[in-house]
Design a protein around this motif. Sequence first.
Motif, PDB file in Angstrom:
ATOM      1  N   TYR A  24     -16.202  13.614 -26.147  1.00  0.00           N
ATOM      2  CA  TYR A  24     -15.963  12.182 -25.996  1.00  0.00           C
ATOM      3  C   TYR A  24     -14.470  11.945 -25.867  1.00  0.00           C
ATOM      4  CZ  TYR A  24     -20.769  11.555 -27.592  1.00  0.00           C
ATOM      5  OH  TYR A  24     -22.132  11.612 -27.704  1.00  0.00           O
ATOM      6  N   LEU A  25     -14.103  10.833 -25.276  1.00  0.00           N
ATOM      7  CA  LEU A  25     -12.688  10.479 -25.183  1.00  0.00           C
ATOM      8  C   LEU A  25     -12.141  10.182 -26.580  1.00  0.00           C
ATOM      9  CD1 LEU A  25     -12.858   8.182 -22.042  1.00  0.00           C
ATOM     10  CD2 LEU A  25     -12.105  10.575 -22.162  1.00  0.00           C
ATOM     11  N   PRO A  26     -10.885  10.534 -26.855  1.00  0.00           N
ATOM     12  CA  PRO A  26     -10.333  10.379 -28.212  1.00  0.00           C
ATOM     13  C   PRO A  26     -10.431   8.967 -28.769  1.00  0.00           C
ATOM     14  CG  PRO A  26      -8.876  11.720 -26.851  1.00  0.00           C
ATOM     15  CD  PRO A  26      -9.925  11.185 -25.931  1.00  0.00           C
ATOM     16  N   GLU A  27     -10.302   7.933 -27.910  1.00  0.00           N
ATOM     17  CA  GLU A  27     -10.347   6.560 -28.409  1.00  0.00           C
ATOM     18  C   GLU A  27     -11.731   6.162 -28.921  1.00  0.00           C
ATOM     19  OE1 GLU A  27      -9.748   6.237 -23.825  1.00  0.00           O
ATOM     20  OE2 GLU A  27      -9.279   7.642 -25.445  1.00  0.00           O
ATOM     21  N   SER A  28     -12.736   7.000 -28.704  1.00  0.00           N
ATOM     22  CA  SER A  28     -14.083   6.737 -29.227  1.00  0.00           C
ATOM     23  C   SER A  28     -14.093   6.652 -30.747  1.00  0.00           C
ATOM     24  CB  SER A  28     -15.056   7.823 -28.773  1.00  0.00           C
ATOM     25  OG  SER A  28     -15.144   7.869 -27.369  1.00  0.00           O
ATOM     26  N   MET A  29     -13.158   7.345 -31.396  1.00  0.00           N
ATOM     27  CA  MET A  29     -13.126   7.347 -32.859  1.00  0.00           C
ATOM     28  C   MET A  29     -12.768   5.975 -33.433  1.00  0.00           C
ATOM     29  SD  MET A  29     -14.210  10.266 -33.677  1.00  0.00           S
ATOM     30  CE  MET A  29     -13.997  10.069 -35.445  1.00  0.00           C
ATOM     31  N   LYS A  30     -12.303   5.047 -32.596  1.00  0.00           N
ATOM     32  CA  LYS A  30     -11.937   3.717 -33.085  1.00  0.00           C
ATOM     33  C   LYS A  30     -13.146   2.859 -33.418  1.00  0.00           C
ATOM     34  CE  LYS A  30      -7.574   3.565 -30.513  1.00  0.00           C
ATOM     35  NZ  LYS A  30      -6.792   2.844 -29.466  1.00  0.00           N
ATOM     36  N   HIS A  31     -14.315   3.181 -32.875  1.00  0.00           N
ATOM     37  CA  HIS A  31     -15.513   2.378 -33.159  1.00  0.00           C
ATOM     38  C   HIS A  31     -15.956   2.629 -34.601  1.00  0.00           C
ATOM     39  CE1 HIS A  31     -19.599   0.792 -32.995  1.00  0.00           C
ATOM     40  NE2 HIS A  31     -19.275   0.190 -31.870  1.00  0.00           N
ATOM     41  N   PRO A  32     -16.237   1.562 -35.370  1.00  0.00           N
ATOM     42  CA  PRO A  32     -16.498   1.739 -36.801  1.00  0.00           C
ATOM     43  C   PRO A  32     -17.917   2.145 -37.164  1.00  0.00           C
ATOM     44  CG  PRO A  32     -16.571  -0.578 -36.258  1.00  0.00           C
ATOM     45  CD  PRO A  32     -16.170   0.132 -34.995  1.00  0.00           C
ATOM     46  N   GLY A  33     -18.861   2.112 -36.202  1.00  0.00           N
ATOM     47  CA  GLY A  33     -20.257   2.362 -36.583  1.00  0.00           C
ATOM     48  C   GLY A  33     -20.961   3.296 -35.626  1.00  0.00           C
ATOM     49  N   LYS A  34     -20.383   4.440 -35.354  1.00  0.00           N
ATOM     50  CA  LYS A  34     -20.922   5.366 -34.356  1.00  0.00           C
ATOM     51  C   LYS A  34     -22.098   6.171 -34.913  1.00  0.00           C
ATOM     52  CE  LYS A  34     -16.933   7.314 -34.253  1.00  0.00           C
ATOM     53  NZ  LYS A  34     -16.314   6.375 -35.197  1.00  0.00           N
ATOM     54  N   ARG A  73     -31.371  13.927 -19.144  1.00  0.00           N
ATOM     55  CA  ARG A  73     -32.156  12.694 -19.110  1.00  0.00           C
ATOM     56  C   ARG A  73     -31.340  11.600 -18.402  1.00  0.00           C
ATOM     57  NH1 ARG A  73     -33.751  17.051 -22.227  1.00  0.00           N
ATOM     58  NH2 ARG A  73     -35.549  16.556 -23.557  1.00  0.00           N
ATOM     59  N   ASP A  74     -32.025  10.556 -17.948  1.00  0.00           N
ATOM     60  CA  ASP A  74     -31.342   9.371 -17.450  1.00  0.00           C
ATOM     61  C   ASP A  74     -31.196   8.389 -18.600  1.00  0.00           C
ATOM     62  OD1 ASP A  74     -31.214  10.461 -14.933  1.00  0.00           O
ATOM     63  OD2 ASP A  74     -33.074   9.537 -14.266  1.00  0.00           O
ATOM     64  N   ALA A  75     -30.181   7.525 -18.539  1.00  0.00           N
ATOM     65  CA  ALA A  75     -29.894   6.652 -19.671  1.00  0.00           C
ATOM     66  C   ALA A  75     -29.407   5.297 -19.195  1.00  0.00           C
ATOM     67  CB  ALA A  75     -28.835   7.298 -20.572  1.00  0.00           C
ATOM     68  N   ALA A  76     -29.782   4.259 -19.940  1.00  0.00           N
ATOM     69  CA  ALA A  76     -29.291   2.904 -19.688  1.00  0.00           C
ATOM     70  C   ALA A  76     -28.963   2.274 -21.028  1.00  0.00           C
ATOM     71  CB  ALA A  76     -30.338   2.076 -18.944  1.00  0.00           C
ATOM     72  N   GLY A  77     -27.806   1.624 -21.095  1.00  0.00           N
ATOM     73  CA  GLY A  77     -27.387   1.001 -22.339  1.00  0.00           C
ATOM     74  C   GLY A  77     -26.912  -0.417 -22.121  1.00  0.00           C
ATOM     75  N   VAL A  78     -27.025  -1.222 -23.188  1.00  0.00           N
ATOM     76  CA  VAL A  78     -26.495  -2.583 -23.212  1.00  0.00           C
ATOM     77  C   VAL A  78     -25.511  -2.668 -24.369  1.00  0.00           C
ATOM     78  CG1 VAL A  78     -27.029  -5.032 -23.553  1.00  0.00           C
ATOM     79  CG2 VAL A  78     -28.581  -3.584 -22.196  1.00  0.00           C
ATOM     80  N   GLU A  79     -24.374  -3.310 -24.144  1.00  0.00           N
ATOM     81  CA  GLU A  79     -23.374  -3.484 -25.197  1.00  0.00           C
ATOM     82  C   GLU A  79     -22.768  -4.873 -25.098  1.00  0.00           C
ATOM     83  OE1 GLU A  79     -20.863  -3.646 -28.150  1.00  0.00           O
ATOM     84  OE2 GLU A  79     -22.413  -2.097 -27.955  1.00  0.00           O
ATOM     85  N   TYR A  80     -22.749  -5.576 -26.232  1.00  0.00           N
ATOM     86  CA  TYR A  80     -22.262  -6.958 -26.264  1.00  0.00           C
ATOM     87  C   TYR A  80     -20.751  -7.032 -26.048  1.00  0.00           C
ATOM     88  CZ  TYR A  80     -21.610 -11.733 -27.965  1.00  0.00           C
ATOM     89  OH  TYR A  80     -21.285 -13.062 -28.073  1.00  0.00           O
ATOM     90  N   GLU A  81     -20.010  -6.114 -26.657  1.00  0.00           N
ATOM     91  CA  GLU A  81     -18.552  -6.159 -26.613  1.00  0.00           C
ATOM     92  C   GLU A  81     -18.027  -5.478 -25.352  1.00  0.00           C
ATOM     93  OE1 GLU A  81     -16.551  -7.750 -28.671  1.00  0.00           O
ATOM     94  OE2 GLU A  81     -18.232  -8.433 -29.918  1.00  0.00           O
ATOM     95  N   GLN A  82     -17.264  -6.225 -24.546  1.00  0.00           N
ATOM     96  CA  GLN A  82     -16.766  -5.704 -23.275  1.00  0.00           C
ATOM     97  C   GLN A  82     -15.956  -4.418 -23.458  1.00  0.00           C
ATOM     98  OE1 GLN A  82     -17.459  -7.139 -20.314  1.00  0.00           O
ATOM     99  NE2 GLN A  82     -16.180  -5.855 -18.995  1.00  0.00           N
ATOM    100  N   GLY A  83     -15.098  -4.389 -24.475  1.00  0.00           N
ATOM    101  CA  GLY A  83     -14.254  -3.214 -24.679  1.00  0.00           C
ATOM    102  C   GLY A  83     -15.047  -1.963 -24.978  1.00  0.00           C
ATOM    103  N   TRP A  84     -16.054  -2.084 -25.845  1.00  0.00           N
ATOM    104  CA  TRP A  84     -16.883  -0.917 -26.158  1.00  0.00           C
ATOM    105  C   TRP A  84     -17.711  -0.513 -24.943  1.00  0.00           C
ATOM    106  CZ3 TRP A  84     -14.253   0.725 -29.761  1.00  0.00           C
ATOM    107  CH2 TRP A  84     -13.977   0.048 -30.950  1.00  0.00           C
ATOM    108  N   ALA A  85     -18.195  -1.507 -24.182  1.00  0.00           N
ATOM    109  CA  ALA A  85     -18.968  -1.190 -22.973  1.00  0.00           C
ATOM    110  C   ALA A  85     -18.121  -0.392 -21.981  1.00  0.00           C
ATOM    111  CB  ALA A  85     -19.488  -2.482 -22.325  1.00  0.00           C
ATOM    112  N   GLU A  86     -16.864  -0.792 -21.811  1.00  0.00           N
ATOM    113  CA  GLU A  86     -15.979  -0.062 -20.906  1.00  0.00           C
ATOM    114  C   GLU A  86     -15.737   1.367 -21.390  1.00  0.00           C
ATOM    115  OE1 GLU A  86     -12.549  -2.544 -20.724  1.00  0.00           O
ATOM    116  OE2 GLU A  86     -13.506  -4.045 -19.426  1.00  0.00           O
ATOM    117  N   LEU A  87     -15.652   1.524 -22.716  1.00  0.00           N
ATOM    118  CA  LEU A  87     -15.458   2.862 -23.261  1.00  0.00           C
ATOM    119  C   LEU A  87     -16.716   3.713 -23.077  1.00  0.00           C
ATOM    120  CD1 LEU A  87     -13.644   4.866 -24.641  1.00  0.00           C
ATOM    121  CD2 LEU A  87     -14.157   3.775 -26.844  1.00  0.00           C
TER     122      LEU A  87
END
Length: 307
Positions: A24-34, A73-87
């Motif tokens: 994962y990209l290093p900035e992924s560690m900033k999310h508090p609930g992974k 596998r194929d995957a589809a996700g939804v994310e409310y927060e634009q910043g997390w979605a971009e990540l």
Amino acid sequence: MTTTTTSVWATGQQPSRSQRQGRYLPESMKHPGKMLPAIAAQVIDTYTRPGELVIDPMCGIGTTLVEAVHLGRDAAGVEYEQGWAELAVANLAHARRQGATGTGTVFAGDARGITGLLHGLTGQAALVLTSPPYGAATHGHVRSTRDSGEPGIRKHNQRYSRDRANLAHQRLPVLLDGFAQILAGCTELLRPGGVVAVTVRPYRQQGELIDLPGHVQKVAARAGLVLADRIVCLLCGLGHGKLLNRASFFQMHEARKGWTRGLPIHATAHEDLLILVKPLTVTDTEDMSNQPAQIAGERGPSMGERR
């Protein structure tokens, strides 16, 4: 097919940071609930086959999606927060550069309207894998005086969002109603016999232990899902005849404070994994509740395209 699993999964053999390093990209560690990558990978490997579709309605930085595409596998996700979605999109691109063969898409939007966001996928998903939020903030990371130059211990990376409309900010009854809407929408996206897997743990609110797994089980039943299994996913490690503690500084700090007040509070060492099944037909619901799981192996802004 009938899927049989063990009741305890050793998913904490490596710390979270080690599980993500390079993958994962290093900035992924900033999310508090992974979600732990090892949990996501084992769920996907257990309940789906290569080429099948995995959905995460609250995908954060994309752990479910990344592990799915690495497993073909194929995957589809939804994310409310634009910043997390971009990540999440960036992490999927990173997985593709590493040779992942699955395809991934991320939609920025409110998962309470997931059937509108993913309307082209109705009845196609083999698995929905997700986790509810635990409040507006978590323990986050620690920065000491040596790191920050300020006196005392400081938190950082502890907030999901500052948007008050985010479900993470809502009180428990509203959060559960919102999660019920999300599960109901996900049930429409699942094929008959498909699985919803929810990682969830109890938490304390003003000292009171909240049975969030029990609450999630009840709202899942309202969505027409049947509980098929409840698995312990270890956050600690197993080695040398003992448990290897993975608890954070603040988890240990809160546990010690509880003991000094006479409260036997322990640092969390596992997450519950609820395995819920969409019945093959409506009339199957009662029958399935007493049997082992029979598991068949207006559009929002898309932030990645399925290949």
